[in-house]
Enzyme design. Sequence first.
Site, short mmCIF file in Angstrom:
data_model
loop_
_atom_site.label_atom_id
_atom_site.label_comp_id
_atom_site.label_asym_id
_atom_site.label_seq_id
_atom_site.Cartn_x
_atom_site.Cartn_y
_atom_site.Cartn_z
N LYS A 82 0.87 -1.18 0.00
CA LYS A 82 0.00 0.00 0.00
C LYS A 82 0.90 1.23 0.00
CE LYS A 82 -4.50 0.89 0.48
NZ LYS A 82 -5.63 0.12 -0.07
N GLY A 186 -23.31 4.90 3.47
CA GLY A 186 -22.31 5.40 2.52
C GLY A 186 -22.79 5.18 1.11
N GLY A 188 -21.59 6.18 -1.82
CA GLY A 188 -20.55 6.58 -2.77
C GLY A 188 -20.51 5.61 -3.93
N VAL A 190 -19.26 2.53 -4.26
CA VAL A 190 -19.67 1.15 -4.00
C VAL A 190 -21.14 1.10 -3.58
CG1 VAL A 190 -19.26 -0.91 -2.60
CG2 VAL A 190 -17.33 0.48 -3.34
#
Length: 378
Positions: A82, A186, A188, A190
């Site tokens: 990452k 959420g 957004g 997804v």
Amino acid sequence: MFDESKVTRMSIPQWEAVYRAEIAPGVVSIIAVHDTSRGWALGGCRMTQYNNESEALTDVLRLSRGMTFKNAVAELPLGGGKSVIICDPKVEGRERETILQEFGKFVAWVNREGDRYYTAEDMNTTVPDMHIVHEHTKNIFGIIVDPSPWTAWGVFASIEFAVNYFAMDLFDGKRSLEGKKVLVQGLGKVGTSLLGYLHGAGAELFISDIRPENVERVLTNYPEATIIDPNNWESAEVDVFVPCARGEVVNRGNLDMIRYKIICGAANNQLQNSSIGKALQARGVVYCPDYIANMGGVCSIQYLEIEKLSEEQTRAKITRTIRKMLGLTFRTAFRNNLSFNKAVDFAVKKIIWGHEETNLSFSNQELFPLTFSTEPVD
Ligand code: NAD
């Protein structure tokens, strides 16, 4: 040219390589390669502010280790890594471009002796950003495929599997999603895609987001959806809670209020720590481990972008792997008397390193704060 005098290598037990570089005045980037036993590390790049650099380091370490586990549980020939860029994610124009160009050079430098880390878009970085990064490194994916709808598909497949698996215990034997109350937190990339699948399966939709404009947008497509106050979502009377906003949503502070039958969503690190998983299990709440439920995105990169499979094959493979791994997790938990979050770690450690770990702990508290040393690069 990338100025490598600005790079520091940090030696951190259990991580193969961690590098820090100042890529622009006052802008630090950290790249963490956790484990490449299964293949080179793949994990996106976050652009965000932290209270201090140690917080950023903790985040990138935790996330890179999470990618090792996610890629392994997804049965991908990939390791975990990452990266973070510590800056105001709203930075734009020439300044943003310079930061991304230097980040691209940093990624290329990390791979100077051979492939070990591939980056991709992540929180606050976009596909156009990644095209700029790509000008300076070939070690990048996710610029052709948009992973979010695939993540949503994986979450949907996980919810369907969990409802079916626990139908006798939780839903009087009713195995389908028809009429089940599902709260998506959420709305957004997804969450919005997921609503389409849930709606198609006949679920009763409940929606919550801190941004009123996102709620309005969703309501135009699903006017029958029930809006849940984002500050009071714990008391919503629904069957399935789907966290698609942020991590640590279930914590010591709200555990006593949780009454859902199933928790299954896309957000990373949904539980504050592993003891929360145990407490949920004691209450009869089924928690589908986040890194199984949200594997669809990284799978789509491997299948569509690397292996060039069709969308149909990709969908089938994601569904199959999710069913297999959730089934394995539930069975492992029952056999070993473990919570589901511990059971998946147990199972995946065996997949990665081929042996059973005696220490099943996997909480940040147990791993951090870390002791590490820094040294100049070779
Ligand atoms: P996004 O940024 O597009 O959407 C997040 C949404 O959550 C936004 O609409 C935001 O307003 C809302 N939100 C933020 N805090 C909230 C709160 N406290 N209550 C309610 N709503 C809140 O992110 P995304 O790409 O849809 O990803 C959702 C989650 O899934 C993130 O945690 C992400 O890290 C994780 N995830 C995403 C992918 C992917 O493919 N996009 C893959 C794996 C994991």
